[in-house]
Structure formats: structure tokens, C-alpha cells
Design a protein around this motif. Structure first.
Motif, PDB file in Angstrom:
ATOM      1  N   LYS A  54      38.158  34.918  40.325  1.00 59.89           N
ATOM      2  CA  LYS A  54      39.434  36.066  41.275  1.00 59.89           C
ATOM      3  C   LYS A  54      40.299  34.963  41.615  1.00 59.89           C
ATOM      4  CE  LYS A  54      35.869  38.057  44.353  1.00 59.89           C
ATOM      5  NZ  LYS A  54      35.782  39.737  43.751  1.00 59.89           N
ATOM      6  N   LYS A  95      44.952  37.488  41.470  1.00 66.94           N
ATOM      7  CA  LYS A  95      45.800  38.701  41.680  1.00 66.94           C
ATOM      8  C   LYS A  95      46.336  39.047  40.502  1.00 66.94           C
ATOM      9  CE  LYS A  95      45.500  39.069  46.243  1.00 66.94           C
ATOM     10  NZ  LYS A  95      45.666  40.902  46.717  1.00 66.94           N
ATOM     11  N   HIS A  96      46.373  40.441  40.263  1.00 63.54           N
ATOM     12  CA  HIS A  96      47.463  40.734  38.789  1.00 63.54           C
ATOM     13  C   HIS A  96      48.402  41.618  39.645  1.00 63.54           C
ATOM     14  CE1 HIS A  96      47.988  43.637  35.807  1.00 63.54           C
ATOM     15  NE2 HIS A  96      48.143  42.539  35.284  1.00 63.54           N
ATOM     16  N   ILE A 134      49.082  42.197  43.529  1.00 65.36           N
ATOM     17  CA  ILE A 134      48.955  44.179  44.362  1.00 65.36           C
ATOM     18  C   ILE A 134      46.961  43.962  43.997  1.00 65.36           C
ATOM     19  CG2 ILE A 134      51.527  44.837  44.609  1.00 65.36           C
ATOM     20  CD1 ILE A 134      50.208  46.588  42.519  1.00 65.36           C
ATOM     21  N   THR A 135      46.842  43.349  43.028  1.00 68.84           N
ATOM     22  CA  THR A 135      45.534  43.356  42.861  1.00 68.84           C
ATOM     23  C   THR A 135      44.442  42.675  42.314  1.00 68.84           C
ATOM     24  OG1 THR A 135      45.427  44.285  40.550  1.00 68.84           O
ATOM     25  CG2 THR A 135      45.647  46.340  42.400  1.00 68.84           C
ATOM     26  N   THR A 136      43.112  42.519  42.492  1.00 64.87           N
ATOM     27  CA  THR A 136      42.648  41.618  42.673  1.00 64.87           C
ATOM     28  C   THR A 136      41.197  41.498  41.128  1.00 64.87           C
ATOM     29  OG1 THR A 136      42.964  40.563  44.555  1.00 64.87           O
ATOM     30  CG2 THR A 136      40.976  39.633  42.860  1.00 64.87           C
ATOM     31  N   VAL A 137      42.036  41.068  40.067  1.00 65.15           N
ATOM     32  CA  VAL A 137      40.676  40.946  39.102  1.00 65.15           C
ATOM     33  C   VAL A 137      39.498  39.608  39.071  1.00 65.15           C
ATOM     34  CG1 VAL A 137      40.420  40.454  36.164  1.00 65.15           C
ATOM     35  CG2 VAL A 137      42.330  41.422  37.931  1.00 65.15           C
ATOM     36  N   THR A 138      38.647  40.106  38.444  1.00 62.67           N
ATOM     37  CA  THR A 138      37.106  39.233  38.999  1.00 62.67           C
ATOM     38  C   THR A 138      37.039  39.104  37.380  1.00 62.67           C
ATOM     39  OG1 THR A 138      36.643  40.621  40.949  1.00 62.67           O
ATOM     40  CG2 THR A 138      35.155  38.881  39.722  1.00 62.67           C
ATOM     41  N   THR A 179      35.742  39.655  31.814  1.00 57.41           N
ATOM     42  CA  THR A 179      36.449  40.375  32.678  1.00 57.41           C
ATOM     43  C   THR A 179      36.351  41.741  33.128  1.00 57.41           C
ATOM     44  OG1 THR A 179      38.824  40.935  31.712  1.00 57.41           O
ATOM     45  CG2 THR A 179      37.819  38.035  33.354  1.00 57.41           C
ATOM     46  N   SER A 181      48.470  35.359  38.913  1.00 53.82           N
ATOM     47  CA  SER A 181      48.670  34.304  40.552  1.00 53.82           C
ATOM     48  C   SER A 181      49.129  32.788  40.553  1.00 53.82           C
ATOM     49  CB  SER A 181      48.044  34.968  41.884  1.00 53.82           C
ATOM     50  OG  SER A 181      46.640  34.813  41.126  1.00 53.82           O
TER      51      SER A 181
END
Length: 178
Positions: A18, A20-21, A24-28, A62, A163
Motif C-alpha cells: 500500500k 499513499k497517492h 490523501i488516498t491509498t493505492v493497493t 494495482t 509517498s
């Protein structure tokens, strides 16, 4: 002392990361092809002689083909030249209860660094087919920049797009080899 060998049960295991993008959000993301082999001094996983994990970089997913292609490019994993991620565990440390730490060396994109991951031992059972299986939940965090994954961009407001911290999570089921 006789050792016990274990291999991955891929039908009941997954490896994800995971990130952070835009902060503000998380990409898995997932690796769809990976392998784990372990050797223990006994059948109870109190002492592991070796643990080796490998992931096929070409199998990264992803759920976005354009992003996956970018991740495989030289900007990130450079899958053409570094097609495998490898972790070799060197010390399996019991912290108490079902909690362990696995210390080892992680190699990504030609860079090898010491890494420690948290391991929760789920236990050992014999399945309906007579196979002895062991279950683990593995979690940790790495800095992608330490492994040469330095690509980034900056938004108009000055935020970074991706991140540095990558959170790792795996559900691993191993099968005892006879």
C-alpha cells in the motif's frame, strides 16, 4: 536434528503493498506470482533456519494497466533488468505469544538492505486432505527510495504524488513437505 521443509500454498496466500497517492488516498497493489520456502528445526515454527520469499515483478497488479506498466518501467521496478524481488530471512525472533519478528535482507532493483517484518503466527493445522499447513500474517514498512525507487512528481500545490513509505502485508499459508 531433522529439519522440516515448507513451501507456499498459493491458493491461500497473498502479498500486497500500500502506498499513499497524493498523500490523501491509498493505492493497493499485489504480486500475483510469488514463492515462499522455509526450513524449520521442528514442526512448530519456534525456530526457522531459513525463509526465502521471491516475487515476480512482472506479476504486479494495482487493477490499473497504465499504472502497472509504469511500475514495471525503469521509473520504478525496472522489471526488464530486475525481474525479481527477494527477501532472505536470517533471524526469526519470538517476541511472545503468537508474535514474532523476521529479520533479513530485502533486495529490490539491485539494492539489498536489512529489513525487519512483524509476523503473527496463526498456527498449524492438518487440512481435510491430510496436509499439514502453517499460517502467518506478515506486515512491515519500507522506504521505497532506499531501494532506488525514486520516481516522483509534484502537484501544483506542492504535494508529492507518491509517498516514500510502502506498507507491506501478506497472508501466507505454507505446506509441510514430507
Amino acid at each position: 536434528m531433522e529439519t522440516t521443509k515448507w513451501v507456499l500454498d498459493p491458493m491461500h496466500s497473498e502479498v500486497q503493498f500500500k502506498v499513499k497517492h497524493l498523500m490523501i488516498t491509498t493505492v493497493t497493489g499485489y504480486f500475483q506470482r510469488f514463492q515462499v520456502e522455509a526450513e524449520t528445526q521442528d514442526e512448530q515454527f519456534t525456530k526457522a533456519n531459513s525463509v526465502v520469499f521471491t516475487a515476480d515483478v512482472h506479476s504486479i497488479s494495482t487493477n490499473n494497466e497504465q499504472r502497472d506498466t509504469h511500475l514495471k518501467s525503469a521509473d520504478f521496478f525496472d522489471a526488464e533488468n530486475y525481474g525479481e524481488i527477494r527477501f532472505e530471512g536470517t533471524d526469526y525472533e519470538h517476541l511472545g505469544g503468537e508474535e514474532y519478528q523476521l529479520h533479513g535482507t530485502l533486495s529490490i532493483k539491485g539494492v539489498s538492505k536489512p529489513v525487519t517484518v512483524k509476523v503473527e503466527f496463526g498456527g498449524i493445522v492438518v487440512d481435510p486432505y491430510g496436509q499439514t499447513k502453517a499460517g502467518f500474517t506478515v506486515s512491515g514498512k519500507i522506504s521505497r527510495k532506499e531501494f532506488g525507487l525514486t520516481w516522483n512528481a509534484v502537484t501544483e500545490a506542492g504535494s508529492v504524488v507518491v509517498s516514500d513509505d510502502i506498507r507491506l502485508h501478506a497472508e501466507i499459508q505454507l505446506v509441510k513437505q514430507s
